[in-house]
Design a protein around this motif. Structure first.
Motif, short mmCIF file in Angstrom:
data_model
loop_
_atom_site.label_atom_id
_atom_site.label_comp_id
_atom_site.label_asym_id
_atom_site.label_seq_id
_atom_site.Cartn_x
_atom_site.Cartn_y
_atom_site.Cartn_z
N VAL A 48 7.50 -18.98 15.86
CA VAL A 48 6.91 -17.67 15.61
C VAL A 48 5.41 -17.81 15.38
O VAL A 48 4.98 -18.61 14.55
N GLY A 49 4.63 -17.02 16.11
CA GLY A 49 3.18 -17.01 15.91
C GLY A 49 2.80 -15.93 14.92
O GLY A 49 2.96 -14.74 15.20
N LEU A 50 2.32 -16.34 13.75
CA LEU A 50 1.91 -15.39 12.71
C LEU A 50 0.41 -15.11 12.81
O LEU A 50 -0.35 -15.91 13.36
N GLN A 51 0.01 -14.00 12.21
CA GLN A 51 -1.39 -13.62 12.24
C GLN A 51 -2.21 -14.34 11.18
O GLN A 51 -3.43 -14.42 11.29
N ALA A 52 -1.55 -14.85 10.16
CA ALA A 52 -2.29 -15.50 9.07
C ALA A 52 -1.41 -16.57 8.44
O ALA A 52 -0.18 -16.58 8.60
N GLU A 53 -2.05 -17.45 7.73
CA GLU A 53 -1.37 -18.54 7.04
C GLU A 53 -0.50 -18.02 5.90
O GLU A 53 -0.96 -17.19 5.10
#
Length: 538
Positions: A48-53
């Motif tokens: 999954v590619g998240l927008q933030a850490e």
């Protein structure tokens, strides 16, 4: 989502609230090929590619969207929201009773449920999970900063262990949204033994009862969860979840189209139609419980003047931003409360685009020549849509009425630390923020962000707004069990808030996720939390 331990609420939220904590550095460069098909070892993996850490894997310290998406599959709560709904159903509690006076909630726990470390779920664990957050004298209260504690449990008087599998929660006064609060992340039940073992490092060694177990977290690179084969509801079909922080939207999109990740959030609006036409991908959408705004510091000039706040609202072409920047991925807002939440006041209207009216109000407030202000924005973050592009549009609109806007950008975690400061330390005059509802109750929007009792660091009222009538309405609505009366109070409060304009209320974002067609049975939830327990891959 959404979002306080009287110590630092948010983020800092020292560790929490809209969470702050670890740096969210771009991590796409070394992304490995996605493995949604079975790997040679037979594993099924979703990347999954998240927008933030993520900022913490301690459920009690979570207060941002991306962290909850990565962490919440580790945990369960006493009750849970049904799929695609904020209606409640049993989770760790098989049933519950509520006293006639609305003060006592007795929960009967499911037996033979174990934490990931093998220790048993019992009433003592429930009491520990709540007391740890709300009792400053608790021996493990110092293991975190609990941004949502006051909001979720501030009405709790005490927690009593009735027997090993029965726990009673006694409130100080009736609180209408309480059961819904118990499905939120702060109400997750954690392993007492793990907290005792790891202390403040529990956020890096989390232990719950959920469908997935924590394996590793390399900040800036990835966090990895693996399936819990002993999950009391049945083992998940997917073996491993990998969450990668990729802060730049186009980079995240490129990784999806290249097959290096299997799912992404925060799709660039200009690319949405192209993704819908891609046969290898699926676009999953659902109206969300989201609101995006720009907050004014109402306790400092020039925004302590309601005419200035109204002027700025008239100066901004909000409809153009929604149509030409967000391209329909958001809905123009008329209130801080989304239409998907009951109690939304549909009769209200947002400020029209009227630069001449803006100039008139500025002159009446003594700012005929305008003024200069710094506008703080994050480089990315939970529910923040297109922060830089939206800020540039607002900057241009305000320049047209004589207001010079200097845009300052910060990394998400650092930004949250700066936003949720006590009033005397707050040096922002104007900044962006967003919120995703946690429990489907208007209290979660209105009390959380407009009650003067919720000024940071006690809560999320980041505009430091205060109105005695609004305070009274919101406080009374929390203790009123009649839903119709509560609705009337919330509608009146929204009317006052929009008139006094502590925010530029802009839009309600739609939840949109793009994913590989190989992922099966993935469904979005109104709270924005991702659920993988019933997901499979081809």
């Amino acid at each position: 989502m959404k979002r306080i331990s009287k110590a630092l609420l948010a983020v800092s939220l020292s560790a929490a609230a809209f969470l702050a904590g670890c740096a969210n550095e771009p991590a796409a460069q070394e992304t490995q090929p996605a493995q949604t098909e079975q790997t040679p070892s037979g594993e099924k993996v979703i990347v999954v590619g998240l927008q933030a850490e993520p900022t913490s894997f301690d459920a009690h310290q979570i207060s941002d969207y991306n962290t909850s998406r990565a962490a919440m599959e580790i945990y369960d709560q006493l009750v849970q929201f049904k799929e695609e709904s904020t209606e409640l159903e049993p989770d760790l509690a098989e049933k519950w009773d509520v006293s006639d006076n609305g003060l006592e909630y007795t929960f009967y726990l499911k037996k033979d449920v174990k934490f990931h470390d093998g220790t048993p779920l019992n009433a003592e664990a429930v009491k520990f999970s709540i007391d740890r957050q709300i009792d400053p004298k608790h021996p493990f209260h110092d293991t975190g900063t609990f941004a949502y504690a006051e909001f979720t449990f501030g009405m709790v008087d005490r927690v009593e262990v009735v027997d090993p599998y029965t726990v009673k929660i006694v409130l100080k006064e009736p609180f209408a949204p309480f059961l819904s609060n118990l499905a939120m992340h702060a109400a997750s039940i954690v392993s007492p033994e793990a907290v005792k073992k790891y202390g403040k490092d529990f956020s890096k060694h989390p232990v719950g009862t959920g469908p997935f177990k924590f394996e590793s977290w390399t900040p800036g690179v990835e966090a990895v969860l693996v399936k819990n084969p002993d999950y009391f509801k049945g083992a998940p079909k997917v073996d491993k979840l990998i969450f990668k922080p990729i802060t730049e939207d186009q980079t995240r999109l490129s990784e999806l189209e290249a097959g290096s990740i299997d799912m992404m959030v925060n799709i660039p609006p200009d690319d949405l139609e192209r993704l819908r036409a891609d046969a290898s991908l699926q676009v999953v959408e659902q109206p969300g419980m989201h609101v995006w705004w720009t907050a004014f510091n109402t306790q400092r000039k020039p925004f302590s003047d309601v005419k200035v706040r109204q002027a700025v609202n008239y100066a901004i072409n909000k409809e153009s931003i929604v149509n030409n920047i967000l391209h329909g991925t958001g809905e123009l807002a008329n209130s801080p409360v989304p239409p998907t939440v009951w109690g939304h006041n549909a009769a209200l209207k947002n400020y029209e685009y009227n630069p001449e009216k803006a100039k008139q109000l500025l002159a009446e407030a003594g700012y005929s020549n305008g003024f200069e202000v710094t506008y703080w924005i994050p480089e990315s973050g939970s529910g923040m849509q297109q922060p830089a592009t939206m800020a540039a549009a607002i900057q241009a609109d305000l320049a047209a009425v004589g207001i010079k806007v200097n845009i300052q950008t910060l990394e998400w975690g650092t930004y949250l630390d700066k936003v949720f400061q006590p009033k005397e330390k707050m040096d922002m005059d104007m900044h962006q923020m967003s919120w995703v509802g946690d429990n489907g109750d208007p209290d979660n929007f209105l009390y959380a962000m407009f009650s003067s009792e919720q000024w940071p660091a006690a809560g999320f009222n980041d505009s430091f707004y205060k109105n005695e009538t609004v305070d009274r309405l919101l406080k009374e609505a929390r203790t009123t069990l009649d839903k119709q009366k509560r609705t009337q109070m919330y509608e009146e409060a929204q009317k006052i808030i929009m008139e006094e304009a502590p925010w530029i209320v802009l839009d309600h974002e739609k939840q949109i996720v793009a994913a590989s067609q190989k992922i099966k049975n993935f469904k979005l939830h109104p709270t924005g939390v991702f659920r993988f327990a019933n997901v499979d891959v081809e």
